[in-house]
Scaffold this active site. Structure first.
Site, PDB file in Angstrom:
ATOM      1  N   ARG A   1      54.806  53.651  69.656  1.00  0.00           N
ATOM      2  CA  ARG A   1      55.004  54.630  68.579  1.00  0.00           C
ATOM      3  C   ARG A   1      56.282  54.426  67.772  1.00  0.00           C
ATOM      4  O   ARG A   1      56.418  54.952  66.683  1.00  0.00           O
ATOM      5  CB  ARG A   1      54.904  56.046  69.118  1.00  0.00           C
ATOM      6  CG  ARG A   1      55.978  56.463  70.082  1.00  0.00           C
ATOM      7  CD  ARG A   1      55.777  57.957  70.364  1.00  0.00           C
ATOM      8  NE  ARG A   1      56.693  58.472  71.307  1.00  0.00           N
ATOM      9  CZ  ARG A   1      56.359  58.815  72.556  1.00  0.00           C
ATOM     10  NH1 ARG A   1      55.119  58.673  72.962  1.00  0.00           N
ATOM     11  NH2 ARG A   1      57.245  59.326  73.366  1.00  0.00           N
TER      12      ARG A   1
ATOM     13  N   ASN B   1      70.747  53.099  71.326  1.00  0.00           N
ATOM     14  CA  ASN B   1      69.281  53.016  71.289  1.00  0.00           C
ATOM     15  C   ASN B   1      68.804  53.219  69.840  1.00  0.00           C
ATOM     16  O   ASN B   1      69.073  54.270  69.238  1.00  0.00           O
ATOM     17  CB  ASN B   1      68.717  54.092  72.221  1.00  0.00           C
ATOM     18  CG  ASN B   1      67.219  54.039  72.298  1.00  0.00           C
ATOM     19  OD1 ASN B   1      66.561  53.948  71.277  1.00  0.00           O
ATOM     20  ND2 ASN B   1      66.671  54.110  73.498  1.00  0.00           N
TER      21      ASN B   1
ATOM     22  N   HIS C   1      70.486  59.745  78.447  1.00  0.00           N
ATOM     23  CA  HIS C   1      69.405  60.648  78.047  1.00  0.00           C
ATOM     24  C   HIS C   1      69.947  62.020  77.675  1.00  0.00           C
ATOM     25  O   HIS C   1      70.522  62.715  78.499  1.00  0.00           O
ATOM     26  CB  HIS C   1      68.288  60.787  79.094  1.00  0.00           C
ATOM     27  CG  HIS C   1      66.989  61.044  78.402  1.00  0.00           C
ATOM     28  ND1 HIS C   1      66.559  62.300  78.081  1.00  0.00           N
ATOM     29  CD2 HIS C   1      66.082  60.189  77.890  1.00  0.00           C
ATOM     30  CE1 HIS C   1      65.421  62.212  77.418  1.00  0.00           C
ATOM     31  NE2 HIS C   1      65.111  60.948  77.278  1.00  0.00           N
TER      32      HIS C   1
ATOM     33  N   HIS D   1      64.753  55.283  67.113  1.00  0.00           N
ATOM     34  CA  HIS D   1      64.374  56.222  66.053  1.00  0.00           C
ATOM     35  C   HIS D   1      64.611  55.680  64.647  1.00  0.00           C
ATOM     36  O   HIS D   1      64.188  56.297  63.672  1.00  0.00           O
ATOM     37  CB  HIS D   1      65.003  57.592  66.316  1.00  0.00           C
ATOM     38  CG  HIS D   1      64.486  58.137  67.619  1.00  0.00           C
ATOM     39  ND1 HIS D   1      63.147  58.367  67.830  1.00  0.00           N
ATOM     40  CD2 HIS D   1      65.109  58.382  68.798  1.00  0.00           C
ATOM     41  CE1 HIS D   1      62.966  58.770  69.079  1.00  0.00           C
ATOM     42  NE2 HIS D   1      64.132  58.791  69.685  1.00  0.00           N
TER      43      HIS D   1
ATOM     44  N   ARG E   1      57.414  51.351  74.208  1.00  0.00           N
ATOM     45  CA  ARG E   1      56.430  52.234  74.859  1.00  0.00           C
ATOM     46  C   ARG E   1      55.039  51.642  74.762  1.00  0.00           C
ATOM     47  O   ARG E   1      54.736  50.888  73.838  1.00  0.00           O
ATOM     48  CB  ARG E   1      56.456  53.616  74.202  1.00  0.00           C
ATOM     49  CG  ARG E   1      57.718  54.366  74.500  1.00  0.00           C
ATOM     50  CD  ARG E   1      57.722  55.721  73.836  1.00  0.00           C
ATOM     51  NE  ARG E   1      58.884  56.487  74.265  1.00  0.00           N
ATOM     52  CZ  ARG E   1      58.923  57.229  75.358  1.00  0.00           C
ATOM     53  NH1 ARG E   1      57.849  57.336  76.132  1.00  0.00           N
ATOM     54  NH2 ARG E   1      60.014  57.885  75.688  1.00  0.00           N
TER      55      ARG E   1
ATOM     56  N   GLU F   1      64.336  49.037  77.549  1.00  0.00           N
ATOM     57  CA  GLU F   1      63.823  50.081  78.450  1.00  0.00           C
ATOM     58  C   GLU F   1      62.310  49.962  78.458  1.00  0.00           C
ATOM     59  O   GLU F   1      61.686  49.889  77.390  1.00  0.00           O
ATOM     60  CB  GLU F   1      64.234  51.466  77.936  1.00  0.00           C
ATOM     61  CG  GLU F   1      65.730  51.686  77.927  1.00  0.00           C
ATOM     62  CD  GLU F   1      66.153  52.928  77.155  1.00  0.00           C
ATOM     63  OE1 GLU F   1      67.327  53.286  77.264  1.00  0.00           O
ATOM     64  OE2 GLU F   1      65.317  53.515  76.432  1.00  0.00           O
TER      65      GLU F   1
ATOM     66  N   THR G   1      61.333  60.347  77.586  1.00  0.00           N
ATOM     67  CA  THR G   1      61.351  60.151  79.039  1.00  0.00           C
ATOM     68  C   THR G   1      61.711  61.469  79.727  1.00  0.00           C
ATOM     69  O   THR G   1      62.650  62.146  79.321  1.00  0.00           O
ATOM     70  CB  THR G   1      62.384  59.047  79.399  1.00  0.00           C
ATOM     71  OG1 THR G   1      62.176  57.947  78.518  1.00  0.00           O
ATOM     72  CG2 THR G   1      62.209  58.589  80.834  1.00  0.00           C
TER      73      THR G   1
ATOM     74  N   HIS H   1      63.429  50.823  73.424  1.00  0.00           N
ATOM     75  CA  HIS H   1      62.473  51.292  74.429  1.00  0.00           C
ATOM     76  C   HIS H   1      61.074  50.959  73.918  1.00  0.00           C
ATOM     77  O   HIS H   1      60.621  51.531  72.935  1.00  0.00           O
ATOM     78  CB  HIS H   1      62.652  52.809  74.604  1.00  0.00           C
ATOM     79  CG  HIS H   1      61.890  53.390  75.750  1.00  0.00           C
ATOM     80  ND1 HIS H   1      62.249  54.567  76.363  1.00  0.00           N
ATOM     81  CD2 HIS H   1      60.774  52.956  76.405  1.00  0.00           C
ATOM     82  CE1 HIS H   1      61.394  54.824  77.340  1.00  0.00           C
ATOM     83  NE2 HIS H   1      60.489  53.876  77.374  1.00  0.00           N
TER      84      HIS H   1
ATOM     85  N   GLU I   1      70.786  53.548  86.278  1.00  0.00           N
ATOM     86  CA  GLU I   1      71.088  54.417  85.138  1.00  0.00           C
ATOM     87  C   GLU I   1      70.748  55.835  85.565  1.00  0.00           C
ATOM     88  O   GLU I   1      69.585  56.158  85.843  1.00  0.00           O
ATOM     89  CB  GLU I   1      70.277  54.036  83.883  1.00  0.00           C
ATOM     90  CG  GLU I   1      70.633  54.975  82.731  1.00  0.00           C
ATOM     91  CD  GLU I   1      70.065  54.567  81.380  1.00  0.00           C
ATOM     92  OE1 GLU I   1      69.777  53.368  81.172  1.00  0.00           O
ATOM     93  OE2 GLU I   1      69.917  55.473  80.530  1.00  0.00           O
TER      94      GLU I   1
END
Ligand code: PXP
Length: 239
Positions: free
Chosen positions: A51, A9, A193, A12, A47, A72, A103, A45, A153
């Protein structure tokens, strides 16, 4: 030997870029490094507040890099439309609470079956593999299966946050049992996660595990050793 796939992922990477609203660090460059260092899939992901990952990140990675993309997203019409336009290889439907830092758990399916079923069907008809992010709870897993999801998942956040060996073993057992049910239902088994270099091995060893999706720990480690090494180290740990 069975290979557990690694979805990396890269949210970031975009978090850092958005801190200055700059072009760098570039998610396309990150995706290239992920694929060339043993990552099997790039995970993003999207959102609702945008962000970190922007729509353009998904579009650019899709068009500029060759490799599997896993998106995601919340199970809402806005995201469904985007997925149908950009065509990631797979999608994971996740809950989204506007004030959450990350999440907070698996998707609650009660009362939402009709709308979720429609989204799953539309995505599947477009050739996108659909997974549902659930807690390791039999009712949720069965409900996602009945709605036509291809994969589950399992949310590993309770396991990752468990304090002490005893509590962690209890959470691991729940995940193992849930994994058993997922396989019995002939679905793909994913988990993610809060996984990191210290807690990942027992999750990778769950019978039938197909893929782990990991972000924060890999990008954090990349700050010190570089993304290539951080991805390769994680890949080695999950083999
Ligand atoms: N899986 C899902 C469904 C997620 O929502 C996230 C976070 O975006 C992850 C995996 C990755 O979690 P982490 O960044 O804690 O590794």
């Amino acid at each position: 030997m069975r290979q557990v796939k690694l979805g990396v992922n890269i949210d970031h990477v975009a978090t850092l870029r958005q801190a200055r609203m700059e072009k760098n660090p570039d998610t396309v460059e990150a995706a290239r490094v992920v694929y060339s260092s043993g990552g099997d899939m790039v995970v993003m992901h999207l959102r609702q507040d945008r962000r970190h990952i922007q729509d353009s990140d998904i579009e650019r990675v899709r068009h500029e890099v060759k490799g599997l993309i896993h998106l995601e997203m919340a199970a809402i019409p806005e995201m469904e439309k985007l997925a149908l336009r950009v065509r990631p290889d797979s999608v994971c439907l996740v809950p989204e609470n506007p004030r959450e830092v990350t999440t907070e758990g698996g998707l609650k399916l009660e009362g939402k079956q009709t709308e979720l079923g429609k989204i799953i069907k539309n995505l599947s008809n477009a050739g996108i593999e659909v997974s549902v992010f659930t807690d390791p709870a039999p009712q949720a897993i069965r409900a996602a299966h009945n709605l036509g999801a291809d994969s589950i998942e399992l949310c590993t956040s309770k396991y990752s946050e468990a304090w002490g060996k005893k509590l962690q073993a209890k959470e691991l057992e729940k995940l193992q049992l849930a994994g058993f049910l997922v396989k019995e239902l002939k679905m793909h088994l994913h988990a993610g996660h809060g996984l990191d270099y210290y807690n990942v091995a027992p999750i990778a060893r769950i019978e039938g595990m197909d893929c782990l999706n990991i972000g924060f720990s890999i990008i954090s480690r990349a700050m010190f050793v570089g993304l290539k090494t951080a991805v390769a180290e994680m890949k080695r740990l999950i083999q």
